[in-house]
Every structure is written in structure tokens, then in C-alpha cells.
Write a protein that holds these residues in place. Structure first.
Motif, PDB file in Angstrom:
ATOM      1  N   GLU A 179      81.416  59.177  48.320  1.00 17.98           N
ATOM      2  CA  GLU A 179      81.028  60.330  47.800  1.00 17.98           C
ATOM      3  C   GLU A 179      79.519  60.316  48.352  1.00 17.98           C
ATOM      4  O   GLU A 179      78.676  61.263  48.678  1.00 17.98           O
ATOM      5  CB  GLU A 179      79.822  60.290  46.421  1.00 17.98           C
ATOM      6  N   GLU A 180      79.076  58.792  48.829  1.00 19.42           N
ATOM      7  CA  GLU A 180      78.224  59.068  50.196  1.00 19.42           C
ATOM      8  C   GLU A 180      78.718  59.316  51.451  1.00 19.42           C
ATOM      9  O   GLU A 180      77.532  59.914  51.996  1.00 19.42           O
ATOM     10  CB  GLU A 180      77.437  57.189  50.510  1.00 19.42           C
ATOM     11  N   GLN A 228      83.024  70.549  53.422  1.00 15.81           N
ATOM     12  CA  GLN A 228      81.848  69.452  53.589  1.00 15.81           C
ATOM     13  C   GLN A 228      82.534  67.824  53.747  1.00 15.81           C
ATOM     14  O   GLN A 228      81.722  67.148  54.511  1.00 15.81           O
ATOM     15  CB  GLN A 228      81.343  68.691  51.683  1.00 15.81           C
ATOM     16  N   GLU A 244      77.975  63.145  51.478  1.00 18.51           N
ATOM     17  CA  GLU A 244      76.853  63.795  50.442  1.00 18.51           C
ATOM     18  C   GLU A 244      76.239  64.235  51.526  1.00 18.51           C
ATOM     19  O   GLU A 244      76.220  63.283  52.684  1.00 18.51           O
ATOM     20  CB  GLU A 244      76.185  62.467  49.592  1.00 18.51           C
ATOM     21  N   GLY A 245      74.709  65.095  51.303  1.00 18.55           N
ATOM     22  CA  GLY A 245      73.952  65.822  52.057  1.00 18.55           C
ATOM     23  C   GLY A 245      75.194  67.142  53.100  1.00 18.55           C
ATOM     24  O   GLY A 245      74.467  67.305  53.674  1.00 18.55           O
ATOM     25  N   HIS A 246      76.574  66.917  53.263  1.00 12.41           N
ATOM     26  CA  HIS A 246      76.644  67.857  54.115  1.00 12.41           C
ATOM     27  C   HIS A 246      77.583  68.981  53.913  1.00 12.41           C
ATOM     28  O   HIS A 246      76.799  68.910  52.507  1.00 12.41           O
ATOM     29  CB  HIS A 246      78.047  67.372  54.785  1.00 12.41           C
ATOM     30  N   SER A 247      77.117  70.138  54.559  1.00  8.68           N
ATOM     31  CA  SER A 247      76.971  71.549  54.581  1.00  8.68           C
ATOM     32  C   SER A 247      78.309  72.107  53.539  1.00  8.68           C
ATOM     33  O   SER A 247      79.741  70.985  53.608  1.00  8.68           O
ATOM     34  CB  SER A 247      76.787  72.132  55.683  1.00  8.68           C
ATOM     35  N   THR A 248      78.612  73.281  52.575  1.00  8.73           N
ATOM     36  CA  THR A 248      79.408  73.650  51.960  1.00  8.73           C
ATOM     37  C   THR A 248      79.894  74.848  53.242  1.00  8.73           C
ATOM     38  O   THR A 248      80.876  74.760  52.882  1.00  8.73           O
ATOM     39  CB  THR A 248      79.094  73.591  50.861  1.00  8.73           C
TER      40      THR A 248
END
Length: 549
Positions: A153-154, A47, A157-161
Motif C-alpha cells: 500500500e505504501e 496506480q 500510495e499517492g500514484h495517479s489512477t
């Protein structure tokens, strides 16, 4: 796939995540204890890699950290280098002007900063042209009032693993650290993937600081001190459990983590362990899980080695430098010394030890000749090896002074005994030359600190009209010490082992020995603050002076 077959960092994490997916990474933070697994850590680094790419970080860019020891900082250790960028750990204890210099010199694009360190970074960055175009990410889930920074964390956040890790050249720069800059501006040292890979593999050998998958590893040495001596990489390669002590851990924090997490291996400078020893005297402390304590930065007093031995904890001396990634030697006992008596073993364990496999050294005296390995002759230590840098970053004038034919001139004055054990007797700039003879300030310091009523001691050479230089001891007395009698007790202690011309001309009591940004005694500050020529007659007998003959 690991992301390449060359000697790069990615295979270490691939192995840990796939062979030890449930092994824990534990972190003390302002928000409490955080814990997750290698499998989850692997997802988080992916991420972060995606987030860095989305932010515009490209191969060869430098990403800096301004952080304590915790899990988010550890995430940058693998995410940044394995996308092809370069991780630059900044020491937050440096003065503002040095921070400004190294951010500019390294051309950092992005800086990750702890919330507690944001005011310090904001102060250094205020109206400083060196910070133009630099973005900030604060290592928390919320914004900080001090800096215009995106919460970590922002940021992720939302990024692919999932991330398509590139195949990198092993000579691709992976890391960067700067020396503490005791004289002039700090000097940058770049580490390639191959250097960090080689350093990790050598560290894992029995002659290094071996770790296994059943170990629980806690680096107390800050992650901004040469990558916590490489321990985050080594522990990952071993598949060991990680424990990170977080911001400014005190002895109680360290003891609590050892007890609660079952720490088996830990590392730090001597002041860390002196604090733990003091805490243990007044509290019920359980060190039963602890197998090994690594001490570096400066020599451990003999009393410290004995204290840990009494508790069945092995204290290992290690020596290295920023220029060496950093490990150079470890005080492991040779096979032939395993059955020796305790005092013989201790004589070798007190030294900086044997070079780890891969490091070659020689010791050069004032006549440019190699010294004999007799434990008596002095000279400057020169080293070379696969993880030893061959140049400083953009510092040609320093390169000419500190390197020769592939050798790094360490600036450490050492002896080497018949077994090949190196003992640092001083820094070249700190060795005391009196009447044409050398006096080791380090030996005197360790001997003085062996006294039960001495907390700290630093010995420096002060100008002397007749003898060129004479030693003066600056001593921090213990809380219950009687300084009226301590002078003579210290002198009696020194007389047992040293000739009278080694004995200090004066003993001066101070509240605290000044420290450098890396926690070492700052003799430069002592000289500037105390040795102004006012110390002419010492507080010790005249017999301490050298004889005319």
C-alpha cells in the motif's frame, strides 16, 4: 482506449471496467474479506503501473510474485504485462535451490511477496548471490520483520489512477512460469501477449471452460500454477465476478466462500475436492450455486465425478501443461453423446477429453509411428498450437530433447478412442514395462482409490529380475480401514477389470503419498524412499505375476 488493437491483454480489462464497472472482486486475506469493483480495480492497476514505472521498471523487465490467491496478486496480472514488463509467478513450494536458480535465470528485478511467505523467501535469499540487486514489496499495508520490503500500500500510495497505457506488440513477452523441476533445474516458459490472448479466447469457447458475465469464478488452483490455469484472465474477459480464496484455504474456507459469494465455477487439483468431499460428509454444506468444478493436475477418481453429479455439479476434466499456457483438452461431451446413457457419458468424462479449438495433436509410438485411434494403442502425445511454447527459456539442451518440427513432446503416454477423446495412461517416465508389455500406473491408482477405505494410492514400477519391472502399490488407508482385509479387497477390485499380470506384486501402506511442488504425486520420491530393493515378496497372491507365455 484499450491501449492497442493487437492481441494483447489490456482490452480484456478495458471491457470489464467499462461494461461491468460495479462487478465485484472478492478476496480472502489475513485481514479478512476484501471486496471492490472492476472500476476500482482498474484504478488500482493504473496506480500500480505508475508505481512500477517510478521504481524504474522498464519494458522487458521481469517482475516476480511469490504469493497466494488474492486481489493484490491479481492486480499484478494486468498492471505488469500491460506496461510492457513480464510477470513471473514463482511457486513458493519449490526448494530453496530451485527458487535461487529461477530468480537468477529470469533476472527478476522486483519480487512481490506475501507476508506469510516472506520467511520462506528470506531463507532462499539469505547470502544468495542470485538475489543481488533484487528489491521486495510485501503484499500488505505494513512492513514485515523478515525481509527489507516496502509495504504494497505504501508502494502504490499517492500514484495517479490514470496511466497512459502503451501500444504493445502482440509478441511482447507478458508472462513467465517455470516447470516444477522434478528432474534437474526447472525450465522457464515465456508467454507472449498473443499466446495469453489466444489461450483466453479458446478457453471461453463451449469446447473449453466457458464463462459468462453472470458467473462467479473462484480459482482454488494457485495463481503461481500457470496463472491459475489462466482463469483470472478468462474471468476478466467474460466480465465475471472474481473470488480469491487467499492463503492456504482449507475445505471450510472453500465451502464458506462458495456459500457466501455464490460461486458458480471453481477449479483445483483432485486433493482440493477430496478434502471438500470429506468435509461435506460431516457438515451441512450448500453447493446449490455451484455449476462447474474443473479438475486438473491429475485424474479425478470416478467416485468424485459421481459425487458431484449427485449434487447437480458438473465435474470437468481438463489437461494441460506449463508449456501450453496451460489448457490443452477438456472432457466436454460431443453433441452425439448428449443423449447417451449415463455410463457411456461417464466413460468419456473420465478421460482428459477433446483438444480445445486451436490445439493440434498426434500420438507417436516406440517405432515413431502414429497410433490408431482405437482406445487401446499407447504412445507419446505431441501437441502444437498458438499458445504452445516452441522453446524453453535459455535451455538449448532441453529444446533439442522436447521439441521437434514445431511439436512439443509432452512426455504423457496416452490412448485416443474412436471419438478422439484423449486418455492419459501415464507419464513416459512412470509407465511400467513388465514382460514386454505396458502397465498404466494411473489406471491402477484410480481403480484402487475407488475403494471406500483408500484415501490415496500411487503405483510405481520396481525392478524385477525376470519381468524387468513389476507394479507395487503404495496406499494411504482411510481412518477406519482394516488393513488386515484391505489387501484382498483391493485385489478383488482390480481382478474385476484387469488381467492378473497387471495386479501389483505388493501393497505397501504409508502415511501419506509424497507430493511435488504442484500437488501431484511424487513417484520419484516414492522410488527413492521406499523401493530400495527390499520389496521382493509381495503381500498379495503369487498369481499376480505374469504368465511365462
Amino acid at each position: 482506449m484499450p491501449g492497442g488493437t493487437d492481441q494483447t491483454l489490456r482490452p480484456f480489462l478495458w471491457r470489464a471496467a467499462n461494461l461491468y464497472p460495479d462487478k465485484e472482486i472478492v478476496s480472502r486475506t489475513h485481514e479478512g474479506i476484501e471486496r471492490y469493483t472492476y472500476s476500482e480495480y482498474d484504478d488500482r492497476t493504473a496506480q500500480l503501473a505508475n508505481a512500477l514505472e517510478a521504481h524504474g521498471i522498464e519494458e522487458g523487465d521481469r517482475v516476480a510474485t511469490f504469493c497466494w490467491n488474492h486481489h493484490r496478486h491479481f492486480e499484478t496480472y494486468f498492471a505488469v504485462p500491460t506496461i510492457g514488463a513480464q510477470l513471473h509467478t514463482i511457486n513458493p513450494l519449490l526448494p530453496d535451490e530451485h527458487i535461487q536458480y529461477i530468480v537468477d535465470n529470469a533476472d527478476d528485478q522486483l519480487i512481490f511477496v506475501d507476508d506469510s511467505l516472506a520467511p520462506k523467501l528470506a531463507q532462499a535469499a539469505a547470502d544468495a548471490p542470485e538475489f543481488e540487486g533484487v528489491d521486495f514489496v510485501v503484499m500488505s499495508s505494513t512492513e514485515t520483520e523478515t525481509l527489507d520490503a516496502t509495504p504494497y500500500e505504501e508502494f502504490v500510495e499517492g500514484h495517479s489512477t490514470e496511466y497512459d497505457w502503451p501500444i504493445l506488440d502482440e509478441d511482447q513477452p507478458a508472462g513467465m512460469c517455470y516447470t516444477s523441476g522434478t528432474t534437474g533445474n526447472p525450465k522457464g516458459v515465456e508467454y507472449t501477449h498473443k499466446m495469453l490472448w489466444s489461450h483466453t479466447m479458446a478457453t471461453l469457447t463451449p469446447q473449453g471452460i466457458p464463462m459468462a458475465d453472470e458467473d462467479v469464478v473462484m480459482p482454488v488452483v494457485p495463481m503461481f500454477h500457470v496463472n491459475a490455469w489462466g482463469m483470472p484472465f478468462t474471468a476478466t474477459a467474460a466480465g465475471a465476478k472474481h473470488v480469491y480464496p487467499g492463503p492456504s484455504p482449507d475445505p471450510e474456507d472453500i465451502v464458506h466462500l462458495i456459500e457466501e459469494e455464490g460461486v458458480t465455477i471453481s477449479a483445483g487439483v483432485p486433493t482440493v475436492w477430496l478434502g471438500l468431499m470429506d468435509y461435506a460428509e460431516d457438515n451441512d454444506v450448500d453447493l446449490s450455486t455451484l455449476d462447474t468444478v474443473i479438475v486438473g493436475g491429475s485424474a479425478a477418481p470416478e467416485s468424485m465425478i459421481r459425487w458431484f453429479d449427485d449434487r447437480d455439479v458438473e465435474l470437468l476434466h481438463a489437461w494441460g501443461m506449463t508449456e501450453m499456457s496451460p489448457l490443452g483438452s477438456v472432457s466436454q461431451l460431443k453433441g452425439g453423446l448428449q443423449d447417451a446413457d449415463y455410463e457411456t457419458q461417464l466413460k468419456h468424462r473420465k478421460k482428459q477429453g477433446l483438444t480445445v479449438p486451436g490445439i493440434e495433436f498426434k500420438v507417436i509410438d516406440e517405432n515413431d509411428e502414429e497410433i490408431a485411434w482405437d482406445g487401446e494403442e499407447f504412445g507419446e502425445l505431441w501437441v502444437r498450437g498458438p499458445w504452445v511454447t516452441k522453446e524453453y527459456f535459455m535451455r538449448p539442451e532441453a529444446n533439442e530433447e522436447d521439441f521437434e518440427d514445431g511439436w512439443l513432446k509432452t512426455g504423457d503416454v496416452v490412448t485416443v478412442d474412436e471419438e478422439g477423446y484423449i486418455q492419459i495412461v501415464d507419464r513416459a517416465k512412470d509407465v511400467i514395462k513388465s514382460g514386454g508389455e505396458w502397465i498404466s500406473s494411473v489406471e491402477l491408482e484410480n481403480a484402487i482409490m475407488a475403494h471406500d477405505d483408500v484415501a490415496e494410492a500411487a503405483v510405481v514400477g520396481v525392478p524385477h529380475e525376470k519381468w524387468q519391472e513389476r507394479p507395487v502399490a503404495f496406499v494411504v488407508a482411510g481412518e477406519d480401514a482394516d488393513t488386515d482385509t484391505l489387501d484382498e479387497e483391493i485385489m478383488d477390485l482390480l481382478r474385476e477389470d484387469y488381467p492378473k499380470w497387471w495386479l501389483p506384486d505388493a501393497i505397501e501402506y504409508i502415511d501419506e503419498v509424497p507430493k511435488t511442488a504442484t500437488g501431484k504425486f511424487s513417484k520419484k520420491d516414492i522410488r527413492e524412499e521406499y523401493t530400495d530393493g527390499s520389496i521382493v515378496e509381495g503381500s498379495v497372491p503369487e498369481e499376480a505375476a505374469p504368465d511365462d507365455d
